[in-house]
Design an enzyme around this catalytic site. Structure first.
Site, short mmCIF file in Angstrom:
data_model
loop_
_atom_site.label_atom_id
_atom_site.label_comp_id
_atom_site.label_asym_id
_atom_site.label_seq_id
_atom_site.Cartn_x
_atom_site.Cartn_y
_atom_site.Cartn_z
N CYS A 123 1.97 0.95 -8.69
CA CYS A 123 3.16 1.53 -8.06
C CYS A 123 4.36 1.51 -9.00
CB CYS A 123 3.47 0.80 -6.76
SG CYS A 123 3.59 -0.98 -6.90
N GLU A 125 5.66 -3.57 0.61
CA GLU A 125 5.67 -3.24 -0.82
C GLU A 125 4.91 -1.93 -0.96
OE1 GLU A 125 7.33 -4.67 -3.11
OE2 GLU A 125 7.99 -6.42 -1.96
N LEU A 126 5.64 -0.84 -1.19
CA LEU A 126 5.05 0.49 -1.08
C LEU A 126 5.04 1.20 -2.42
CD1 LEU A 126 6.72 1.40 2.35
CD2 LEU A 126 4.52 0.30 1.92
N GLU A 174 4.21 10.08 -5.55
CA GLU A 174 3.61 9.03 -6.38
C GLU A 174 2.27 9.51 -6.91
OE1 GLU A 174 2.81 4.26 -6.13
OE2 GLU A 174 2.38 5.47 -4.35
N GLY A 177 0.82 -1.20 0.00
CA GLY A 177 0.00 0.00 0.00
C GLY A 177 0.86 1.25 0.00
N SER A 178 0.33 2.31 0.57
CA SER A 178 1.00 3.60 0.51
C SER A 178 2.17 3.67 1.49
CB SER A 178 0.01 4.72 0.81
OG SER A 178 -0.39 4.67 2.17
#
Length: 481
Positions: A286, A252-253, A380, A232-233
């Site tokens: 992402c 996992e960003l 992002e 996520g963020s």
């Protein structure tokens, strides 16, 4: 035509449960409620964690072939339910149907890889007689399951990113509790429905629990859970890590991935791949292409090609085959990104195409000359926006890519093998993709980032390593010494 049910259960300790139906999930294109799911209360989450703890030992004892059979069953059932899974994605995520079908294909690939890796949990024999005092000793080590795991998955790939947590957990023999994204819970719920068909899994092996944020804190803080895997963020991910206590954490960003187009690149090929990488599923990836770095010798030509191609992208109903740009996940997100675009233009950027918003539909947008301190450049975007910039020396382009707090993947379009190796050595990212976009991923490769893009790696084999501990064995021969 595929239809969805009006209500769906959650899965608690391997079984469907319906404690309430408080969570409404909308069709992201129409904005209307598409279905409702059961919502896990703190009491339900507590029961699930306790069940995972009880299941840890029987899960660890499952034979490799039994874990493989479970994963192969999932492969078979997902193939049978392919159209249903794709349609569910199209509705709950607003994902164009072609992209949705591609994600179902990857879901199947990921579980197939898991089935293969379930029987490849190797260890090693290690000589210990490295000095006279250790003569006659030998060592062996193996990987054992870490124990109950906690998973939090995102809205943008609600099938495959959940699969990258579930499949390695089963292959390794770890029970788990999962919180799918509240905006897109159905894919994970269907996976729970399929897993519930597997009698070999001990009670408590899995729970799929849509939950509100207050309940979700239990997925992070409870010390009975030995690993937290979050996708996520960055803001949320690093906060979770700070509160996770003693457990191992995999993150996992985000990213703002760059693609370099060198002067010797195949521009027609680069065009097709970069437009795809920047705008597929409305840029909500992402590793979507956000920064496009183009050599000065081909800048004007390639810019014109990009603008022309981007203007042809069909936007609209994601259920229609011709649609390439569907809705963003919410109007709030579309408003945010439109604001970033407007601020970039006010700061001196040039709007090359796009930039208009209607509800949660935002046009595919290209900017050039975006100030480096603008959100549209440094943060992002997570939407249909890409920025163009120019470079003259390849080393300069590498520096520009690294000038970011993110480091997930990068793409390099070049025919020069020396520059390929320079990029691999220099770019501070988790992966370099040559002659394709950073958005490219195969589900067995080590995938993850550095800096604010996260910790650890996905890809079944690599996730299994995170979901395990090394247990050593030392043997002394009777004649030792």
């Amino acid at each position: 035509m595929t239809k969805l049910k009006k209500t769906y259960p959650l899965y608690l300790n391997n079984k469907a449960a319906q404690p309430n139906t408080d969570l409404e999930v909308t069709d992201k294109f129409t904005g209307k409620v598409a279905f409702r799911t059961a919502l896990a209360t703190p009491d339900v989450i507590e029961e699930a964690i306790a069940g995972a703890v009880r299941a840890a030992e029987p899960m660890a004892r499952l034979a490799s072939y039994e874990k493989q059979d479970v994963l192969q069953h999932c492969v078979d059932r997902f193939q049978e339910r392919f159209d249903e899974l794709a349609y569910a994605l199209c509705v709950e995520a607003g994902k164009p149907i072609g992209d949705a079908e591609g994600e179902v294909t990857r879901l199947i690939d990921t579980f197939r890889i898991g089935a293969e890796e379930a029987v490849r949990n190797y260890g090693e024999i290690q000589p210990l007689d490295i000095s006279a005092r250790a003569k006659g000793y030998m060592g062996l080590w193996k990987r054992v399951p870490i124990g109950p795991c906690s998973f939090i998955s995102p809205f943008n790939f609600p099938l495959n990113l959940a699969a990258h947590k579930i499949a390695p957990a089963i292959a390794m023999g770890c029970p788990f509790v999962m919180k799918p994204a509240s905006l897109t819970p159905l894919g994970a719920i269907i996976m729970g429905e399929v897993l519930a068909e597997c009698d070999v899994l001990p009670e408590g092996a899995f729970s799929i629990l849509p939950a509100r944020r207050d309940g979700a804190d239990m997925f992070t803080n409870d010390d009975r859970l030995k690993l937290l895997s979050f996708t996520g963020s960055p803001g949320v991910g690093w906060d979770l890590k700070a509160r996770a206590g003693k457990k191992k954490v995999v993150l996992e960003l985000g990213g703002n991935a760059a693609a370099i187009v060198d002067k010797d690149a195949d521009l027609d090929h680069a065009l097709e791949r970069i437009v795809f990488g920047a705008f597929y599923q409305s840029g909500q990836s992402c590793i979507g292409v956000q920064r496009i770095l183009i050599h000065a010798d081909v800048y004007d030509e390639f810019k014109a090609m990009l603008v022309k191609k981007t203007k042809t992208l069909k936007a609209g109903d994601p259920k229609k085959r011709e649609t390439f740009i569907g809705p963003m996940i919410s109007e709030k997100e579309a408003v945010r990104l439109k604001g970033w675009i407007d601020l970039a233009v006010e700061g001196g950027a040039t709007l090359l195409c796009g930039g208009k918003r209607e509800g949660n539909m935002l046009e595919a947008t290209l900017l050039e000359g975006v100030p480096r301190d603008a959100d549209a450049s440094k943060e992002e975007a997570f939407g249909p926006l890409a920025n163009l910039s120019k470079f003259t020396e390849f080393a300069e382009a590498l520096e520009q890519v690294n000038d970011s707090k993110f480091g997930l993947q990068a793409g390099v379009f070049t025919r020069d093998i020396h520059q390929v190796l320079d990029a691999w050595d220099t770019l501070d990212v988790g992966g370099v993709v040559v002659n394709d976009v950073p958005s490219y991923r195969v589900d067995n490769m080590p995938y993850g980032g550095v800096k604010d893009s996260g910790l650890g790696r996905e890809g079944i084999r690599f996730a299994m390593e995170d979901m395990s501990e090394i247990r050593n064995l030392v043997i002394r021969r009777e004649s030792a010494g």
